[in-house]
Scaffold this active site. Structure first.
Site, PDB file in Angstrom:
ATOM      1  N   GLY A  71       0.805  -1.214   0.000  1.00 12.12           N
ATOM      2  CA  GLY A  71       0.000   0.000   0.000  1.00 12.12           C
ATOM      3  C   GLY A  71       0.837   1.262   0.000  1.00 12.12           C
ATOM      4  O   GLY A  71       0.325   2.351  -0.249  1.00 12.12           O
ATOM      5  N   ARG A  72       2.103   1.099   0.333  1.00  9.54           N
ATOM      6  CA  ARG A  72       2.974   2.280   0.326  1.00  9.54           C
ATOM      7  C   ARG A  72       4.413   1.911  -0.015  1.00  9.54           C
ATOM      8  O   ARG A  72       5.332   2.685   0.213  1.00  9.54           O
ATOM      9  CB  ARG A  72       2.934   2.951   1.673  1.00  9.54           C
TER      10      ARG A  72
ATOM     11  N   LYS B  19      10.033   2.203   0.393  1.00 13.93           N
ATOM     12  CA  LYS B  19       8.912   2.153   1.338  1.00 13.93           C
ATOM     13  C   LYS B  19       8.534   3.586   1.702  1.00 13.93           C
ATOM     14  O   LYS B  19       9.394   4.366   2.111  1.00 13.93           O
ATOM     15  CB  LYS B  19       9.336   1.367   2.574  1.00 13.93           C
TER      16      LYS B  19
ATOM     17  N   ASP C  69      -2.374   6.556   2.995  1.00 11.27           N
ATOM     18  CA  ASP C  69      -1.892   7.656   2.161  1.00 11.27           C
ATOM     19  C   ASP C  69      -0.635   7.298   1.369  1.00 11.27           C
ATOM     20  O   ASP C  69      -0.097   8.127   0.639  1.00 11.27           O
ATOM     21  CB  ASP C  69      -1.624   8.895   3.027  1.00 11.27           C
ATOM     22  N   GLY C  70      -0.142   6.084   1.568  1.00 11.87           N
ATOM     23  CA  GLY C  70       1.041   5.666   0.818  1.00 11.87           C
ATOM     24  C   GLY C  70       2.350   6.239   1.340  1.00 11.87           C
ATOM     25  O   GLY C  70       3.396   6.045   0.734  1.00 11.87           O
TER      26      GLY C  70
ATOM     27  N   ARG D  67      14.626  -0.305   0.862  1.00  8.99           N
ATOM     28  CA  ARG D  67      14.780  -1.583   1.551  1.00  8.99           C
ATOM     29  C   ARG D  67      15.314  -2.621   0.582  1.00  8.99           C
ATOM     30  O   ARG D  67      14.889  -2.681  -0.571  1.00  8.99           O
ATOM     31  CB  ARG D  67      13.419  -2.004   2.109  1.00  8.99           C
TER      32      ARG D  67
ATOM     33  N   ASP E  47       1.302 -11.561   6.629  1.00  6.85           N
ATOM     34  CA  ASP E  47       1.843 -10.712   5.559  1.00  6.85           C
ATOM     35  C   ASP E  47       3.195 -10.121   5.948  1.00  6.85           C
ATOM     36  O   ASP E  47       3.866  -9.509   5.120  1.00  6.85           O
ATOM     37  CB  ASP E  47       0.863  -9.583   5.209  1.00  6.85           C
TER      38      ASP E  47
ATOM     39  N   ASP F 119       9.596  -6.124   7.973  1.00  6.25           N
ATOM     40  CA  ASP F 119       8.575  -5.195   8.466  1.00  6.25           C
ATOM     41  C   ASP F 119       8.781  -4.810   9.922  1.00  6.25           C
ATOM     42  O   ASP F 119       8.162  -5.364  10.825  1.00  6.25           O
ATOM     43  CB  ASP F 119       7.162  -5.732   8.219  1.00  6.25           C
TER      44      ASP F 119
HETATM   45  P1  AMP Z   1       2.128  -3.172   7.995  1.00  9.80           P
HETATM   46  O1  AMP Z   1       1.363  -3.114   9.286  1.00  9.80           O
HETATM   47  O2  AMP Z   1       3.117  -2.054   7.836  1.00  9.80           O
HETATM   48  O3  AMP Z   1       2.737  -4.494   7.748  1.00  9.80           O
HETATM   49  O4  AMP Z   1       1.055  -2.896   6.848  1.00  9.80           O
HETATM   50  C1  AMP Z   1      -0.102  -3.670   6.667  1.00  9.80           C
HETATM   51  C2  AMP Z   1      -0.784  -3.282   5.388  1.00  9.80           C
HETATM   52  O5  AMP Z   1      -1.190  -1.914   5.428  1.00  9.80           O
HETATM   53  C3  AMP Z   1       0.084  -3.405   4.144  1.00  9.80           C
HETATM   54  O6  AMP Z   1      -0.755  -3.783   3.085  1.00  9.80           O
HETATM   55  C4  AMP Z   1       0.599  -2.004   3.968  1.00  9.80           C
HETATM   56  O7  AMP Z   1       0.971  -1.744   2.649  1.00  9.80           O
HETATM   57  C5  AMP Z   1      -0.602  -1.189   4.381  1.00  9.80           C
HETATM   58  N1  AMP Z   1      -0.231   0.157   4.863  1.00  9.80           N
HETATM   59  C6  AMP Z   1       0.368   0.486   6.031  1.00  9.80           C
HETATM   60  N2  AMP Z   1       0.533   1.806   6.128  1.00  9.80           N
HETATM   61  C7  AMP Z   1       0.032   2.353   5.003  1.00  9.80           C
HETATM   62  C8  AMP Z   1      -0.093   3.685   4.492  1.00  9.80           C
HETATM   63  N3  AMP Z   1       0.331   4.731   5.182  1.00  9.80           N
HETATM   64  N4  AMP Z   1      -0.658   3.836   3.277  1.00  9.80           N
HETATM   65  C9  AMP Z   1      -1.098   2.787   2.561  1.00  9.80           C
HETATM   66  N5  AMP Z   1      -1.016   1.519   2.988  1.00  9.80           N
HETATM   67  C10 AMP Z   1      -0.463   1.293   4.188  1.00  9.80           C
HETATM   68 MG    MG Z   2       3.692  -5.366   6.397  1.00  8.73          MG
END
Ligand code: AMP
Ligand code: MG
Length: 494
Positions: free
Chosen positions: A92-93, A113, A125-126, A176, A252, A262
């Site tokens: 997502g980002r 990232k 917001d990516g 990364r 994930d 992560d």
């Molecule tokens: P994480 O908890 O960082 O492993 O993220 C879990 C999911 O949420 C993944 O699909 C990430 O890409 C998405 N994600 C986390 N933060 C953001 C963000 N700020 N914008 C878009 N997607 C996000």
């Molecule tokens: Mg993740």
């Protein structure tokens, strides 16, 4: 804009079927500023640090321009988050710029990232906040220096744009490096869609890329499962032996290649307590330090489920094959853990009874609020009675509890006669003096975010690059937090 290519991209994932990812370019930043390039890692990759630090390099590392040969994609994946299945997550980002083969002939992913929105951003917001980028940089590099398999940090760039969380924060992008970004959740994405062809395709890709020896096995997909189970058993044992808490062991966030990936609300233990949780979003302690082995097994069971159609045409037979493979996790983990723990204790030839010795030591540490890292470090100075003993005793709430342990431990050592100096050296080589203590990481982030001061970031990296080497000038970095410095929660702060 395209730059003449100093990164020799060769992108195998982008050659997989289109439903494996979305093609998307990183967001273009107006005024990115380079925070740091990891020169040591750049050399390992065969990339020129000078180029990475140049304006053209900064353009690529910030996402302003797409380098020649790069085919930016956001990878599709699903995942169990805190036990609940989400059929579509995906990058997502994060945006995968592509892959390259490093100096050792190993294929590595280069990913940005915090690179902006993708079709998988959902409500996000990516973006990535500077603090989370610096945390990942420091902790992943510390893990690498500790010898724990991990993704790496090649560079950090400030975007110049604000990111809105509880408040406006500076934004940043982390480059990364991973042996791949394929996760348990990647398999789940296709299994949830009953897309067995895609699962097979992905499995073939993973075998070729990470586990080539599985190819020749009678059942390559079973061999793949066994290899991932073994890699995770080893990885989690390494976490436990350095006191690392991942914090968000969702499927994930579990790498198929067996690397730590992560770094969100991760942290290292100060005082030893298996129930320790730092993550502010982990209300029920699912991902507590002591739960990590069983959670890893749970995640591996989810992986096994995705592979069932490949294990046998007969579903019952497939389940039996998978269950049988999963049974290997516990003994593999225990063996790796015990072998590492005995090494920490200065024992060269582990015996079964050493598991009880280790348990007794850990139980006393928990009861006496003993600092995990300092205990093992100082133990090497207490092989024989002398002044080192007092430094060890002082870590215990009740120092007499330490005396009992010492007696028992020294008795065990007499079965393996060895010069104390040699033994001390061996112990120091596996028991770090410097870990990324939470209060140091938080202070480093605060200096950078509040004051634009990156000196603590640089110094922390210098200290953690040699975690096993006492250095007088950095002595204070070994100290646990004082009461007012104690960090009880790290935010997914992201
Ligand atoms: P994480 O908890 O960082 O492993 O993220 C879990 C999911 O949420 C993944 O699909 C990430 O890409 C998405 N994600 C986390 N933060 C953001 C963000 N700020 N914008 C878009 N997607 C996000
Ligand atoms: Mg993740």
């Amino acid at each position: 804009m395209t730059v003449t290519d100093p990164i020799p991209f060769d992108n195998s994932y982008a050659r997989l079927p289109e439903r494996f990812f979305a093609r998307v370019n990183p967001a273009v930043r107006e005024k990115p500023v380079l925070i740091r390039v990891n020169e040591v890692l750049a050399h390992e990759l065969g990339l020129a640090p000078d180029w990475l630090s140049s304006d053209a390099g900064l353009d690529v590392l910030s996402g302003r321009s797409v380098a020649d040969g790069s085919e930016p994609i956001a990878m599709a994946y699903a995942g169990h988050q805190f036990g609940n299945f989400v059929p579509q997550l995906g990058d997502g980002r994060a945006i995968l710029l592509g892959e390259m083969v490093d100096c050792q002939g190993q294929r590595r992913d280069l990913q940005l990232k915090g690179a902006g929105e993708t079709p998988f951003s959902r409500n996000g917001d990516g973006q990535a906040a500077l603090g989370s980028v610096l945390r990942e940089y420091v902790v992943s590099e510390a893990m690498a220096a500790l010898g724990v398999p991990t993704t790496r940090a090649l560079a950090a760039v400030a975007t110049g744009d604000p990111v809105y969380r509880e408040k406006a924060l500076p934004g940043a992008v982390l480059t990364r490096v991973a042996s791949s970004h394929i996760r348990v959740g990647t398999f789940q994405f296709f299994a949830a869609r009953e897309d067995t062809e895609a699962v097979r395709h992905l499995a073939d890709h993973v075998i070729a890329r990470h586990y080539p020896s599985a190819e020749g096995a009678q059942n390559p997909y079973l061999a793949l499962l066994e290899e991932v189970i073994a890699a995770q058993a080893k990885l989690i044992s390494r976490w436990m032996l350095v006191g690392f808490i991942h914090g968000v062991m969702n499927t994930d966030n579990m790498s198929i290649a067996g690397e730590t990936i992560d770094y969100g609300p991760c942290a290292f233990l100060d005082t030893y307590d298996p129930e320790t949780v730092f993550s502010s979003i982990d209300q029920f302690g699912r991902y507590a330090y002591g739960n990590q082995p069983s959670i890893a097994l749970w995640n591996l069971a989810r992986l096994a489920e995705t592979l069932l159609p490949l294990l046998s045409e007969n579903e019952e037979a497939a389940i039996a094959i998978a269950e049988n493979a999963l049974e290997d996790f516990e003994p593999l983990f225990q063996a790796a853990y015990l072998s590492g723990m005995t090494r920490k204790l200065g024992i060269a030839k582990p015996q079964d009874e050493d598991a009880q010795l280790a348990s007794a030591i850990l139980a006393a540490m928990a009861e006496n609020a003993v600092d995990f890292t300092l205990f093992f470090r100082r133990l090497a100075d207490a092989i024989e009675p002398g002044p080192g003993e007092e430094a060890l005793r002082s870590l215990f709430a009740d120092p007499s509890a330490c005396d009992l342990l010492l007696q028992r431990w020294r008795k065990r050592l007499t079965q393996e006669p060895e010069n104390a100096g040699d033994r001390r050296k061996r112990m120091r080589a596996v028991n770090p003096v410097y870990i990324p203590r939470n209060h140091r990481v938080e202070a480093m982030i605060e200096a950078a975010v509040e004051d634009g001061d990156f000196a603590p970031f640089e110094e922390l990296l210098t200290v953690l690059a040699k975690p096993f080497e006492d250095r007088l000038e950095f002595n204070h970095y070994e100290n646990p937090p004082q009461e007012h410095e104690r960090v009880t929660a790290t935010f997914c702060g992201t």
